[in-house]
Scaffold this active site. Structure first.
Site, mmCIF file in Angstrom:
data_model
loop_
_atom_site.group_PDB
_atom_site.id
_atom_site.type_symbol
_atom_site.label_atom_id
_atom_site.label_comp_id
_atom_site.label_asym_id
_atom_site.label_seq_id
_atom_site.Cartn_x
_atom_site.Cartn_y
_atom_site.Cartn_z
ATOM 1 C CB SER A 47 -0.943 0.006 1.215
ATOM 2 O OG SER A 47 -0.200 -0.132 2.410
ATOM 3 C CG ASN A 94 -4.411 -4.484 13.099
ATOM 4 O OD1 ASN A 94 -3.795 -4.410 12.030
ATOM 5 N ND2 ASN A 94 -4.866 -5.628 13.593
ATOM 6 C CB THR A 97 -40.644 25.017 -10.529
ATOM 7 O OG1 THR A 97 -41.785 25.435 -11.273
ATOM 8 C CG2 THR A 97 -40.463 25.958 -9.329
ATOM 9 C CG HIS A 98 -41.732 21.437 -13.110
ATOM 10 N ND1 HIS A 98 -41.953 20.143 -12.700
ATOM 11 C CD2 HIS A 98 -42.429 22.222 -12.255
ATOM 12 C CE1 HIS A 98 -42.764 20.136 -11.657
ATOM 13 N NE2 HIS A 98 -43.057 21.396 -11.363
ATOM 14 C CB SER A 133 -14.311 23.894 -30.017
ATOM 15 O OG SER A 133 -14.278 23.023 -31.123
ATOM 16 C CE LYS A 186 -19.467 24.865 -28.345
ATOM 17 N NZ LYS A 186 -19.364 23.432 -28.647
ATOM 18 C CG ASN A 235 -16.879 24.298 -25.180
ATOM 19 O OD1 ASN A 235 -17.922 24.744 -25.657
ATOM 20 N ND2 ASN A 235 -16.008 23.612 -25.889
ATOM 21 C CD GLU A 260 -19.259 20.863 -20.484
ATOM 22 O OE1 GLU A 260 -19.856 20.119 -21.275
ATOM 23 O OE2 GLU A 260 -18.357 21.650 -20.824
ATOM 24 C CE1 TYR A 265 -6.529 -3.221 9.003
ATOM 25 C CE2 TYR A 265 -5.566 -5.415 8.826
ATOM 26 C CZ TYR A 265 -5.728 -4.127 8.339
ATOM 27 O OH TYR A 265 -5.082 -3.753 7.194
ATOM 28 C CE LYS A 311 -4.448 3.028 4.949
ATOM 29 N NZ LYS A 311 -5.276 1.780 5.019
#
Ligand code: ARG
Length: 454
Positions: free
Chosen positions: A20, A107, A152-153, A274, A280, A282, A287, A314, A322
Site C-alpha cells: 500500500s 492495526n 421550477t421544472h 474547441s 466555441k 465551453n 462540466e 481488523y 485508503k
C-alpha cells in the site's frame, strides 16, 4: 517484519498485490506525529529512556524531512508507510527504534494515522467550502440588482434575484460545512493503545497520548477501535453531498452560460475553446465538476461495500479504505478550488437577464394574490387568472395586453389597478416574508453571510 515465523520469502506477485506504500505514503506526516506521541508514552511508562526517546524523535524528524524533500527511498517489500518509516528508523538508530512498536500494532496505528490525516483534511475542505461561499456572496453582491426568472421544472415560474439564487447555494454549502465539522468531532477520538485487537498487557497512558495528539478522548472498546471506519464513510457521504451541490451549481452555470440563456459570462481563464469550432467557449470547469460526482459517489459505495459483512475485527480488506478516501478528498478539494476561481470571474449579462425577466407570465401568481387581497378564495383566484392566461394563449399576447373589459368579463373582481401587478420592482419588494427575495431581505442576507464567513 514477520521473519521469525516464516521460512520462505513472500512471492513477488504477492508483494505487488499487497503493498500500500504506493498510495499510503501520504500518511507519513501523521504516522510520524503518532509515533512521536507514542514514544512519549513509552518513556512515561519507563519502557524507554529519555535518550532513547530523543533519538527516536530526532530520527523520525530526519526521516520526515527527507520524505518532504522527496529524497526518501520507499521500499515496496516493506508494504506500507508504517513499516517503511519504522524499519528505516531502526536501521538508523538501532535498538531504540526496535522498541517503538511496543504495545502498538499496525492495526491501531493505521486507525490513528487515518484519523489524524482526515482531521486535517476536514479542516482544509471546510476552508475550501468557505472560500466558494465567499466567492458566491461576492458575486451576489456585485450583481445584487439583477432579477432573473426563477424556474421550477425548468419552466419559468416567478422572478427572483440572481443574488437570491446564488445564496441558495451558500445555504447548501453551509450544511456541508456543518456535516464535515460533525464528522470531524466523531473522528477525533484516539484508537492508539487498542493494539491489534485486545489492547496490550503493557500499560500506557492513552489519555496522555490523546492529549499530545489533540484528540478529544480515547476509544473505549479495543475491538471497535481497530475495525471502525465509520468516520471515513461519514466523510465520504458528506463529500458525496458536496459533490451533489457542486454538480447542481455546475448545471445552473452551464445553462446560464449557454446561448439560449446567456445570463452569465465566464472569464476566458476558466473556459476552453474547441479545436474544431472557432466560435466555441465551453464551460469545462462546471462540466468536469459535474462529471467528477460519479467517482465521489462511487468512492462512498466502494468503502461501504468493502466494510459490509467484515467479521470483527481488523481484516486486510480494510487497506482498501485508503484510495477511495484519498480520491474523494482530492477531487472535492480541487473542484472547490477551481470552481471558486471561476465564480470570482463570473459577470451577469444584465441585458439578457432583463429581457428574460420581462416575461409578464412570471407575475401570474401575483395577479392571483391581487384577487385574494380583494377577498377571492385562492383556488378560485387561480382559476380566474388561468382563464386570463388561456386568453393570452389564444390571442398570442401577454397578460398586460388584455383589456380591462376582457378581465372584467372573466370576473368583476378585476379592477383597473390589476395592472400594477406587472410592475416588477413592486412585485419584488412585496416578497418580504422571511426567506423570500425582496431586495431588502436579500441585502440583509448578504450582510449576514459576509459576517458569518469572515
Ligand atoms: N497497510 C495496512 C492497512 O492499511 C496497515 C495495517 C496492516 N495490519 C496488518 N495486520 N496487516 O490497513
Amino acid at each position: 517484519m514477520w521473519k521469525g515465523r516464516f521460512q520462505e520469502q513472500t512471492a513477488e506477485l504477492l508483494q505487488t498485490f499487497s503493498e500500500s506504500i504506493s498510495f499510503d505514503w501520504r500518511l507519513w506526516r501523521h504516522d510520524i506525529e503518532g509515533s512521536i506521541a507514542h514514544s512519549a508514552a513509552l518513556e512515561r511508562a519507563g519502557l524507554i529512556t529519555k535518550e532513547e526517546r530523543t533519538s527516536i524523535v530526532d530520527g523520525l524528524r530526519a526521516i520526515g524531512a527527507e520524505i518532504e524533500a522527496g529524497t526518501f527511498q520507499f521500499k515496496i517489500e516493506l508494504e506500507d508507510i508504517h513499516m517503511n518509516i519504522e524499519s528505516e528508523l531502526t536501521r538508523r538508530i538501532g535498538a531504540a527504534g526496535a522498541k517503538l512498536h511496543t504495545a502498538r500494532s499496525r492495526n491501531d496505528q493505521v486507525a490513528t494515522d487515518i484519523r489524524l490525516y482526515l482531521r486535517d483534511e476536514c479542516d482544509s475542505i471546510a476552508r475550501g467550502i468557505r472560500d466558494l461561499q465567499s466567492a458566491l456572496v461576492e458575486l451576489a453582491e456585485r450583481e445584487q440588482d439583477v432579477i432573473i426568472p426563477g424556474y421550477t421544472h425548468l419552466q419559468r415560474a416567478q422572478p427572483v434575484s440572481f443574488a437570491h439564487h446564488l445564496l441558495a447555494y451558500v445555504e447548501m454549502l453551509e450544511r456541508d460545512r456543518g456535516r464535515i465539522s460533525d464528522t470531524r468531532k466523531r473522528m477525533n477520538i484516539l484508537p492508539l493503545g487498542s493494539g491489534a485487537i485486545a489492547g496490550s498487557t503493557i500499560l500506557l497512558d492513552r489519555e496522555f497520548v490523546a492529549a499530545q495528539l489533540g484528540f478529544d478522548s480515547v476509544t473505549q472498546n479495543s475491538m471497535d477501535a481497530v475495525s471502525d471506519r465509520d468516520f471515513a464513510v461519514e466523510l465520504l457521504a458528506a463529500l458525496a453531498l458536496v459533490a451533489t451541490h457542486l454538480s447542481r451549481l455546475s448545471e445552473d452555470v452551464i445553462l446560464w452560460a449557454s446561448s439560449e440563456f446567456k445570463f452569465i459570462h465566464i472569464s476566458d481563464a476558466y473556459t476552453t475553446g474547441s479545436s474544431l469550432m472557432p466560435q466555441k467557449k465551453n464551460p469545462d470547469v462546471a462540466e468536469l465538476t459535474r462529471g467528477k460526482t460519479g467517482r465521489v459517489y462511487g468512492n462512498l459505495m466502494s468503502l461501504l461495500t468493502t466494510l459490509k459483512g467484515l467479521p470483527m475485527t481488523y481484516n486486510r480488506d480494510m487497506q482498501e479504505d485508503k484510495e477511495p478516501v484519498f480520491d474523494s478528498v482530492d477531487t472535492i478539494k480541487n473542484s472547490l478550488a477551481v470552481f471558486t476561481g471561476m465564480m470570482r470571474g463570473v459577470k451577469a449579462n444584465r441585458t439578457a437577464c432583463a429581457s428574460a425577466v420581462a416575461d409578464p407570465m412570471l407575475l401570474a401568481t401575483d395577479l392571483a394574490d391581487y384577487l385574494v387581497n380583494r377577498g377571492v378564495p385562492f383556488r378560485h383566484a387561480h382559476e380566474l387568472v388561468g382563464k386570463a392566461v388561456a386568453l393570452c394563449t389564444q390571442r398570442g399576447c401577454d397578460l398586460p395586453q388584455i383589456p380591462l373589459a376582457d378581465y372584467q368579463a372573466i370576473s368583476p373582481e378585476y379592477q383597473a389597478d390589476l395592472f400594477d401587478c406587472f410592475d416588477l420592482s413592486k412585485a419584488m419588494a412585496a416578497r418580504k416574508a422571511i426567506g423570500a427575495p425582496s431586495p431588502a431581505n436579500v441585502s440583509s442576507q448578504l450582510v449576514r453571510w459576509k459576517s458569518a464567513l469572515s
